[in-house]
Design an enzyme around this catalytic site. Structure first.
Site, PDB file in Angstrom:
ATOM      1  N   HIS A 119       0.825  -1.220   0.000  1.00  0.00           N
ATOM      2  CA  HIS A 119       0.000   0.000   0.000  1.00  0.00           C
ATOM      3  C   HIS A 119       0.855   1.265   0.000  1.00  0.00           C
ATOM      4  O   HIS A 119       0.365   2.340  -0.327  1.00  0.00           O
ATOM      5  CB  HIS A 119      -1.044  -0.017   1.139  1.00  0.00           C
ATOM      6  N   ASP A 255       1.282  -7.698   2.257  1.00  0.00           N
ATOM      7  CA  ASP A 255       1.423  -6.256   2.002  1.00  0.00           C
ATOM      8  C   ASP A 255       2.883  -5.834   1.819  1.00  0.00           C
ATOM      9  O   ASP A 255       3.463  -5.186   2.685  1.00  0.00           O
ATOM     10  CB  ASP A 255       0.776  -5.497   3.171  1.00  0.00           C
ATOM     11  N   SER A 687       4.110   2.234   8.478  1.00  0.00           N
ATOM     12  CA  SER A 687       3.887   1.256   7.417  1.00  0.00           C
ATOM     13  C   SER A 687       5.185   1.028   6.672  1.00  0.00           C
ATOM     14  O   SER A 687       5.842   1.992   6.269  1.00  0.00           O
ATOM     15  CB  SER A 687       2.824   1.742   6.447  1.00  0.00           C
TER      16      SER A 687
HETATM   17  N1  ARG Z   1      -4.700   0.674   7.712  1.00  0.00           N
HETATM   18  C1  ARG Z   1      -3.422   0.707   7.051  1.00  0.00           C
HETATM   19  C2  ARG Z   1      -2.842   2.120   7.141  1.00  0.00           C
HETATM   20  O1  ARG Z   1      -3.342   2.905   7.886  1.00  0.00           O
HETATM   21  C3  ARG Z   1      -3.519   0.223   5.650  1.00  0.00           C
HETATM   22  C4  ARG Z   1      -4.211   1.138   4.704  1.00  0.00           C
HETATM   23  C5  ARG Z   1      -4.249   0.676   3.283  1.00  0.00           C
HETATM   24  N2  ARG Z   1      -5.231  -0.357   3.067  1.00  0.00           N
HETATM   25  C6  ARG Z   1      -6.556  -0.170   2.806  1.00  0.00           C
HETATM   26  N3  ARG Z   1      -7.312  -1.207   2.706  1.00  0.00           N
HETATM   27  N4  ARG Z   1      -7.103   1.014   2.658  1.00  0.00           N
HETATM   28  O2  ARG Z   1      -2.261   2.724   6.315  1.00  0.00           O
HETATM   29  N1  GLU Z   2      -1.171   1.447   7.647  1.00  0.00           N
HETATM   30  C1  GLU Z   2      -0.519   2.475   8.414  1.00  0.00           C
HETATM   31  C2  GLU Z   2       0.499   3.259   7.573  1.00  0.00           C
HETATM   32  O1  GLU Z   2       0.344   3.412   6.391  1.00  0.00           O
HETATM   33  C3  GLU Z   2       0.067   1.868   9.615  1.00  0.00           C
HETATM   34  C4  GLU Z   2      -1.018   1.508  10.509  1.00  0.00           C
HETATM   35  C5  GLU Z   2      -1.051   2.354  11.723  1.00  0.00           C
HETATM   36  O2  GLU Z   2      -1.641   3.437  11.729  1.00  0.00           O
HETATM   37  O3  GLU Z   2      -0.433   1.884  12.695  1.00  0.00           O
HETATM   38  O4  GLU Z   2       1.419   3.824   8.090  1.00  0.00           O
END
Ligand code: ARG
Ligand code: GLU
Length: 752
Positions: A119, A255, A687
């Site tokens: 991502h 991922d 991330s």
């Molecule tokens: N929750 C993760 C973050 O905050 C992954 C986000 C990307 N994935 C998604 N399904 N939108 O970045």
């Molecule tokens: N998916 C998040 C990012 O892009 C990390 C998840 C979180 O917030 O800990 O950094």
């Protein structure tokens, strides 16, 4: 276990009481006589927290030797602080970098190969994808350096060194007084420090505030400009579970994506050139195949973006009751409408996939955050801490003079600030994010050029507009616009609504009347020609001197400017002035907190600087009667497989490998692990961060947090806060067995 905690608490209670006795024998003695029970119960709460918060904290690499290394080693870490951060020898920090300005990545070979999340590399992968070469769907693996794809604008940034520059930043700066004046003096000092720090080098410098401006650090950085795309699994693996599983455990997302840093022949950063060569780093991570057991030491080393651990009860209450519920409602509304259209049309599905992902990411996080704050009773926990602090302040005259005003002042400010903050957030979420409004902001460029425009200006906007229309569906936008405008008109105080009569015709004027709102929205979308691609392109074909007026008169433009003017007049200045007051208060509040608890080691809020967080692999119990294991396996992917659910379509090749149990060396006791969880305190920006074991070897790549623990940006709970990582062995399996790109493994150091 329980009795051990109680034992520890007893010992700590005695110790802390003793410490306070020593400091303030008489006052405390009297207080204890009268308030013994209250104090003890308050102490108890504070102690439970400090005991349980063992794995909380995002630590400064430079200060590990002073504050953390002993604790880390006690918890299993086998290396030294110098191995993590050093300016005298190659250290881990030389293998960790900011990826694309918002994520983290790490080096995994001596030829500049890096790994981050799928991502995080998503927009680059998407950029290289077309109908003929659909890397999003099919994945991509460069078979040689020649096939690695350049990415315009993509950079990675290393930390060269950091330094405490508090004294220099605050030299000649008054401790108190007008915050904007003070900030200007600080900024001037910072400019000087930065200039000196990078003189004669190709480095860049940044100075950032810590602990609300009680401390400042300088960061000298090296940015590389030629970063090429090397490989990524198909989205059905790299995004497996999509938004359905986002923020949740159990998780099965592969991922990750691979890139390579290129440098000039002297190994220095350079713009893309065919003559560039793979970068030779000082340090890269060894990869461990050993896997994880509950209790194993884990360390995450990366760039957490933003946390607010020291907020007062007033601020937390505002977020929990006045901000989050409305943000959630607004986004829920647009997500529902988007999804309904996406389900009806495959074209809309593609157009809105990315928008849907980004809108729903924060939406889901806020829901988790609010659930967590409520479960922790965060506002009351904060209130209790504030009561303890107030007691401490009141024990001493000097303290009273320095700090007694702070909490009452916070209370007063938030009582009024909340309505402005609410309006600002509402404006941002419901109005500013609307697609037609975003399009109007593009048009503003031409309107501002007025009759002085150059043909290039028109071409620039034409290109930008084409990009917009590629992913635009007017009918979807219209439904969302209507719903959000209606929410705004209903929920936001009249003071924070524009004077509709100046730009909405009288026949539509009462927007709280659904019929009139409907009619206005029809008019808005019909008459705003720049929301219709064919009309706008024709308009640009013959664009002439006075035509900017037509843009200006379009209903969407009128809507945008009137809302903007209202915001600039009614909301922004008040919010800004309160923000400055709050910044000032926070500085002294933080100081008081640290002084009152001088034996405690505080960690600064995340501010997108390099941090170490350490903890252990651990399962958790999200609810009564449920216990989650610490890892998932590919079996779970097959369990979820469902061709009817977009997020759960498993590629045939993976099913075949699963059926044949063709896992190579990557399985553990016959199971192929996919993801694992640990207690590391992480947030957005982490991330792609390396997850390291006790030997500093790479065991995973961080990519998310468990839903029940998403309040950790405000309050960390060791029982529920878990970071989610990709098991590095699943990545290796995918590269080797799934993609047949094992040549990439040849440049890695993999240990059993
Ligand atoms: N929750 C993760 C973050 O905050 C992954 C986000 C990307 N994935 C998604 N399904 N939108 O970045
Ligand atoms: N998916 C998040 C990012 O892009 C990390 C998840 C979180 O917030 O800990 O950094």
């Amino acid at each position: 276990m329980t009795s051990k905690i109680v034992k520890l608490l007893e010992i700590q209670t005695i110790y802390i009481l003793f410490r306070i006795f020593e400091q303030n024998y008489i006052q405390i003695k009297i207080q204890i006589m009268f308030k013994k029970i209250t104090i003890l119960s308050l102490m108890f709460i504070v102690l439970i927290n400090s005991y349980l918060r063992a794995d909380e904290g995002m630590w400064i690499p430079l200060l590990l030797q002073k504050y953390n290394i002993e604790d880390m080693q006690k918890k299993g870490f086998k290396l030294t602080a110098e191995d993590i951060y050093s300016i005298n020898q190659a250290s881990m920090k030389d293998a960790v970098m900011i990826f694309d300005g918002g994520c983290t990545a790490e080096l995994i070979s001596d030829k500049g190969l890096i790994i981050t999340n799928h991502h995080c590399g998503f927009s680059q992968i998407q950029d290289h994808s077309s109908l003929e070469n659909d890397y999003l769907t099919d994945g991509f693996w460069a078979a040689s350096h020649d096939e690695e794809l350049p990415n315009k604008g993509l950079t990675v940034t290393f930390l060269v060194r950091m330094e405490d520059v508090t004294a220099q930043v605050l030299a000649g700066v008054a401790d108190d007084g007008e915050e904007s004046v003070r900030q200007a003096a600080i900024d001037k000092n910072i400019e000087k420090i930065k200039e000196e720090a990078v003189k004669g080098t190709h480095y860049q410098a940044k100075v950032k505030a810590f602990f609300y401006g009680n401390q400042y650090f300088l960061f000298v950085q090296e940015e590389f400009l030629d970063v090429r795309f090397v490989g990524a699994p198909p989205s059905a693996i790299g995004k497996f579970g999509g938004d359905t599983d986002n923020w949740m455990w159990p998780r099965h997302t592969g991922d990750f994506s691979l890139f390579r840093i290129y440098a000039d022949k002297d190994n220095k950063p350079a713009e893309y050139s065919e003559n560039n060569v793979p970068f030779t780093p000082k340090k890269h991570f060894t990869i461990s195949m050993k896997g994880t057991q509950p209790g194993d030491f884990t360390m995450v080393f990366g760039y957490p973006g933003n946390t607010e651990e020291y907020l007062t009860s007033y601020a937390v209450d505002m977020i929990q009751t006045k901000i989050n519920p409305y943000r959630i409602e607004i986004r829920q509304t647009s997500i529902d409408l988007m999804l309904a259209d996406m389900e009806k049309s495959p074209a809309v599905r593609i157009q809105y996939a990315d928008k849907h992902a980004s809108v729903s990411n924060a939406w889901k996080k806020w829901i988790g955050e609010n659930n967590g704050l409520k479960r922790l009773d965060a506002v009351n926990v904060k209130k209790q801490r504030e009561a303890t602090l107030t007691q401490w302040i009141n024990q001493d005259e000097t303290r009273k003079q320095k700090y007694a005003y702070i909490l009452p002042e916070f209370e007063k400010i938030y009582a009024d600030y909340a309505q402005y903050s609410f309006a600002e957030e509402y404006f941002y979420e419901a109005i500013w994010r609307m697609e037609s409004v975003k399009m109007a902001t593009r048009m503003r460029y031409l309107v501002e050029k007025g009759s002085e425009f150059k043909p290039e200006d028109v071409e620039k906007i034409r290109t930008s507009a084409k990009n917009f229309f590629k992913d635009y569906n007017l009918e979807t936008d219209k439904k969302i616009f209507k719903a959000l405008l209606s929410l705004y008109v209903t929920n936001v105080d009249k003071r924070f609504q524009p004077e509709f009569s100046t730009f909405v015709k009288s026949k539509y004027l009462d927007l709280s009347d659904p019929k009139k709102l409907d009619a206005y929205v029809d008019f808005y979308f019909e008459k705003t020609f720049f929301l219709h691609e064919d009309q706008l392109m024709k308009f640009f074909d013959t664009y002439a001197k006075a035509d900017y007026k037509k843009l200006e008169n379009a209903p969407a433009y009128q809507f945008y400017t009137n809302f903007m003017n209202m915001y600039v007049a009614q909301i922004m200045p008040v919010v800004k002035s309160y923000d400055q007051k709050i910044a000032n208060l926070n500085r002294f509040y933080m100081r008081a907190l640290m002084e009152a608890d001088s034996a405690k080691i505080f960690y600064p809020d995340a501010n997108f600087t390099l941090r170490v967080t350490y903890g252990k692999v651990a399962d958790y119990e999200p609810k009564d009667g449920i216990k989650y294991k610490h890892y998932t396996t590919v079996d779970g992917i097959i369990e979820k497989d469902n061709p009817d659910i977009y997020d759960y379509r498993v590629p045939q090749r993976l099913k075949d490998l699963y059926a044949a149990k063709d896992y190579g060396d990557y399985a553990e006791n016959g199971e192929l692990h996919t993801c694992f969880i640990a207690t590391n305190h992480t947030t957005g920006g982490n991330s792609g961060s390396p997850v390291l074991n006790a030997n500093g070897e790479l065991i995973g790549v961080n990519f998310d947090r468990c839903w029940e623990g998403t309040m950790s940006d405000i309050m960390y709970d060791p029982a529920q806060c878990r970071n989610i990582s990709l098991d590095i062995r699943y990545a290796l399996f995918l590269i080797d067995k799934f993609a047949g790109a094992s040549y990439l493994l040849d440049e890695m150091i993999i240990v059993k």
